[in-house]
Design a protein around this motif. Sequence first.
Motif, PDB file in Angstrom:
ATOM      1  N   GLY A 269       0.781  -1.229   0.000  1.00 16.22           N
ATOM      2  CA  GLY A 269       0.000   0.000   0.000  1.00 16.22           C
ATOM      3  C   GLY A 269       0.811   1.276   0.000  1.00 16.22           C
ATOM      4  O   GLY A 269       0.252   2.365  -0.124  1.00 16.22           O
ATOM      5  N   GLY A 270       2.137   1.170   0.170  1.00 14.32           N
ATOM      6  CA  GLY A 270       2.994   2.343   0.065  1.00 14.32           C
ATOM      7  C   GLY A 270       3.198   3.110   1.355  1.00 14.32           C
ATOM      8  O   GLY A 270       3.887   4.131   1.359  1.00 14.32           O
ATOM      9  N   ALA A 271       2.591   2.654   2.471  1.00 15.73           N
ATOM     10  CA  ALA A 271       2.717   3.400   3.725  1.00 15.73           C
ATOM     11  C   ALA A 271       3.067   2.509   4.904  1.00 15.73           C
ATOM     12  O   ALA A 271       2.877   2.913   6.053  1.00 15.73           O
ATOM     13  CB  ALA A 271       1.421   4.158   4.018  1.00 15.73           C
ATOM     14  N   ALA A 272       3.574   1.312   4.645  1.00 10.89           N
ATOM     15  CA  ALA A 272       3.890   0.389   5.742  1.00 10.89           C
ATOM     16  C   ALA A 272       5.068   0.923   6.554  1.00 10.89           C
ATOM     17  O   ALA A 272       6.129   1.227   6.018  1.00 10.89           O
ATOM     18  CB  ALA A 272       4.223  -0.984   5.177  1.00 10.89           C
TER      19      ALA A 272
ATOM     20  N   VAL B 152       8.001  -7.161   8.546  1.00  5.85           N
ATOM     21  CA  VAL B 152       8.722  -7.349   7.292  1.00  5.85           C
ATOM     22  C   VAL B 152       8.593  -6.063   6.479  1.00  5.85           C
ATOM     23  O   VAL B 152       7.645  -5.301   6.671  1.00  5.85           O
ATOM     24  CB  VAL B 152       8.175  -8.553   6.489  1.00  5.85           C
ATOM     25  N   PRO B 153       9.537  -5.797   5.576  1.00  8.81           N
ATOM     26  CA  PRO B 153       9.526  -4.511   4.870  1.00  8.81           C
ATOM     27  C   PRO B 153       8.392  -4.407   3.859  1.00  8.81           C
ATOM     28  O   PRO B 153       7.887  -5.399   3.347  1.00  8.81           O
ATOM     29  CB  PRO B 153      10.895  -4.495   4.169  1.00  8.81           C
ATOM     30  N   GLY B 154       7.999  -3.163   3.585  1.00  7.59           N
ATOM     31  CA  GLY B 154       7.019  -2.912   2.549  1.00  7.59           C
ATOM     32  C   GLY B 154       7.579  -3.210   1.168  1.00  7.59           C
ATOM     33  O   GLY B 154       8.793  -3.350   0.982  1.00  7.59           O
ATOM     34  N   LEU B 155       6.684  -3.296   0.200  1.00  5.20           N
ATOM     35  CA  LEU B 155       7.067  -3.610  -1.180  1.00  5.20           C
ATOM     36  C   LEU B 155       6.900  -2.381  -2.068  1.00  5.20           C
ATOM     37  O   LEU B 155       5.928  -1.625  -1.928  1.00  5.20           O
ATOM     38  CB  LEU B 155       6.192  -4.758  -1.705  1.00  5.20           C
ATOM     39  N   ARG B 156       7.833  -2.216  -2.997  1.00  9.13           N
ATOM     40  CA  ARG B 156       7.785  -1.112  -3.947  1.00  9.13           C
ATOM     41  C   ARG B 156       7.626  -1.664  -5.360  1.00  9.13           C
ATOM     42  O   ARG B 156       7.923  -2.845  -5.600  1.00  9.13           O
ATOM     43  CB  ARG B 156       9.060  -0.273  -3.844  1.00  9.13           C
TER      44      ARG B 156
ATOM     45  N   LEU C 278      -8.153  -6.213  10.251  1.00  7.03           N
ATOM     46  CA  LEU C 278      -8.716  -6.240   8.903  1.00  7.03           C
ATOM     47  C   LEU C 278      -9.617  -5.059   8.614  1.00  7.03           C
ATOM     48  O   LEU C 278      -9.766  -4.657   7.451  1.00  7.03           O
ATOM     49  CB  LEU C 278      -9.487  -7.546   8.691  1.00  7.03           C
ATOM     50  N   SER C 279     -10.242  -4.493   9.645  1.00 12.52           N
ATOM     51  CA  SER C 279     -11.116  -3.351   9.410  1.00 12.52           C
ATOM     52  C   SER C 279     -10.370  -2.185   8.790  1.00 12.52           C
ATOM     53  O   SER C 279     -10.956  -1.365   8.078  1.00 12.52           O
ATOM     54  CB  SER C 279     -11.771  -2.903  10.722  1.00 12.52           C
ATOM     55  N   GLY C 280      -9.072  -2.094   9.041  1.00 12.35           N
ATOM     56  CA  GLY C 280      -8.256  -1.059   8.411  1.00 12.35           C
ATOM     57  C   GLY C 280      -7.401  -1.593   7.282  1.00 12.35           C
ATOM     58  O   GLY C 280      -7.247  -0.955   6.241  1.00 12.35           O
ATOM     59  N   GLN C 281      -6.840  -2.805   7.482  1.00 12.34           N
ATOM     60  CA  GLN C 281      -5.937  -3.366   6.486  1.00 12.34           C
ATOM     61  C   GLN C 281      -6.628  -3.598   5.143  1.00 12.34           C
ATOM     62  O   GLN C 281      -6.017  -3.460   4.092  1.00 12.34           O
ATOM     63  CB  GLN C 281      -5.353  -4.686   6.992  1.00 12.34           C
ATOM     64  N   LEU C 282      -7.899  -3.981   5.183  1.00 10.83           N
ATOM     65  CA  LEU C 282      -8.616  -4.271   3.941  1.00 10.83           C
ATOM     66  C   LEU C 282      -9.679  -3.236   3.648  1.00 10.83           C
ATOM     67  O   LEU C 282     -10.613  -3.495   2.881  1.00 10.83           O
ATOM     68  CB  LEU C 282      -9.239  -5.672   4.005  1.00 10.83           C
ATOM     69  N   ALA C 283      -9.553  -2.040   4.236  1.00  6.63           N
ATOM     70  CA  ALA C 283     -10.455  -0.947   3.897  1.00  6.63           C
ATOM     71  C   ALA C 283     -10.110  -0.437   2.497  1.00  6.63           C
ATOM     72  O   ALA C 283      -8.932  -0.306   2.145  1.00  6.63           O
ATOM     73  CB  ALA C 283     -10.334   0.174   4.915  1.00  6.63           C
ATOM     74  N   ALA C 284     -11.136  -0.165   1.691  1.00  5.19           N
ATOM     75  CA  ALA C 284     -10.891   0.253   0.310  1.00  5.19           C
ATOM     76  C   ALA C 284     -10.114   1.562   0.218  1.00  5.19           C
ATOM     77  O   ALA C 284      -9.154   1.665  -0.547  1.00  5.19           O
ATOM     78  CB  ALA C 284     -12.221   0.346  -0.442  1.00  5.19           C
TER      79      ALA C 284
ATOM     80  N   SER D 164      -4.208   3.085   2.647  1.00  2.28           N
ATOM     81  CA  SER D 164      -3.124   2.169   2.294  1.00  2.28           C
ATOM     82  C   SER D 164      -3.158   0.869   3.072  1.00  2.28           C
ATOM     83  O   SER D 164      -2.304   0.016   2.883  1.00  2.28           O
ATOM     84  CB  SER D 164      -1.780   2.863   2.554  1.00  2.28           C
ATOM     85  N   GLY D 165      -4.131   0.715   3.983  1.00  4.93           N
ATOM     86  CA  GLY D 165      -4.173  -0.490   4.807  1.00  4.93           C
ATOM     87  C   GLY D 165      -3.191  -0.478   5.949  1.00  4.93           C
ATOM     88  O   GLY D 165      -2.912  -1.529   6.529  1.00  4.93           O
ATOM     89  N   ALA D 166      -2.668   0.690   6.295  1.00  8.54           N
ATOM     90  CA  ALA D 166      -1.633   0.769   7.323  1.00  8.54           C
ATOM     91  C   ALA D 166      -2.131   1.337   8.640  1.00  8.54           C
ATOM     92  O   ALA D 166      -1.354   1.500   9.577  1.00  8.54           O
ATOM     93  CB  ALA D 166      -0.460   1.613   6.821  1.00  8.54           C
ATOM     94  N   THR D 167      -3.429   1.656   8.744  1.00  4.70           N
ATOM     95  CA  THR D 167      -3.994   2.117  10.004  1.00  4.70           C
ATOM     96  C   THR D 167      -5.347   1.442  10.215  1.00  4.70           C
ATOM     97  O   THR D 167      -6.025   1.074   9.258  1.00  4.70           O
ATOM     98  CB  THR D 167      -4.194   3.646  10.035  1.00  4.70           C
TER      99      THR D 167
END
Length: 361
Positions: free
Chosen positions: A60-63, A68-72, A267-273, A276-279
Amino acid sequence: MTTVLPRTSREVRLAVVPEGLPEPAHFTVVETALPAPAPGQVLVRNRHFQVFGGLRTLIGGAAEDTPVPGLRPGDTLFGPAVGEVVAAPPGGPLRPGDLVRHLLGWREYALVPADGCAPVDPALPEPAAHLTSGSAAYGALTRLAGVREGDVVLVTGAAGGVGSLAGQIARLLGAARVVGTTGSPHKAERLISELGYDAVLTAGSWRERRDGADGTDDDARRAFSAQLAEAAPDGIDVLLDNVGGVQLGAAVDAARQGARFALVGALSGQLAAPGSGATAPARIDTFRLVVKGVSVRGYTGIDHPEVEAEWTGRLDGWLRSGRIRLPLTRFEGMEQAPRALRELTRGRIFGTVVVDLPGHD
């Protein structure tokens, strides 16, 4: 007989950071030169790998501060995998043909440090069993929640990879009553009939809030609290929380004296549309936490490195005795992996998501 290896290997890479939930178009399957092992490395041909919801946060770009590290864009995705060693350093503990578990899925061939591989018992009828998230459920229930004989346990997000095992593990550890939550009546029926949940609540679904259903969080909390009071009229001793949001808030209200809460996902935040899924904000009654003496702790496997081996040993015994079931949703072939992630993040999956890779000798 010497195995003839291909010259290339395929893998799935992130093509662009999604704006919202991931779609297959955000990924690309690329062909790369087959990597050659350096000293201390083994080459593994992957047979199965897990697709897990936490990838949404990592892409999501904001981890930040994640285990584990975020992906770019351009990075290859990763996750738990089971595969066969095809090349190993001489004199080491691993040999070609050994079945191992490691963390470099989403590719046909993985170059893995030898100490990053864990042997898998080939006698198990289902090697993909070692790709489940059971170690997180087991670790949270034993290290943080300390499930005791007679406990009433609530598992939110019970139809997911963690939740589908957490209820069964809680029962095996002595829980007297196990209550789950899910947003789907069909999944609720399966959780009760197949996995032994005593009751499953469908009110207060975080997906309804995500998908723009009418009503407010207060409405959802009241509806969920009413179902929880009916399923656990004397309150709950343990919460294994995969969701957060209104379900976490209502669970605090239902806590017994000395209740233990283990937070595994959000999941309420991680899979929110949106986002970034980071909060994953939640409104909880901190006064009740104090007067009821409720402990609230987050679980990560990195903090409990001994759990994986302990869980593997118990899983083997429980599988052989038929005391635990492993619901798997399977996809065939590397090209289907992005679709598997899309289906997972939309809540269309029951249990653990596994991608099977056909033989390519």
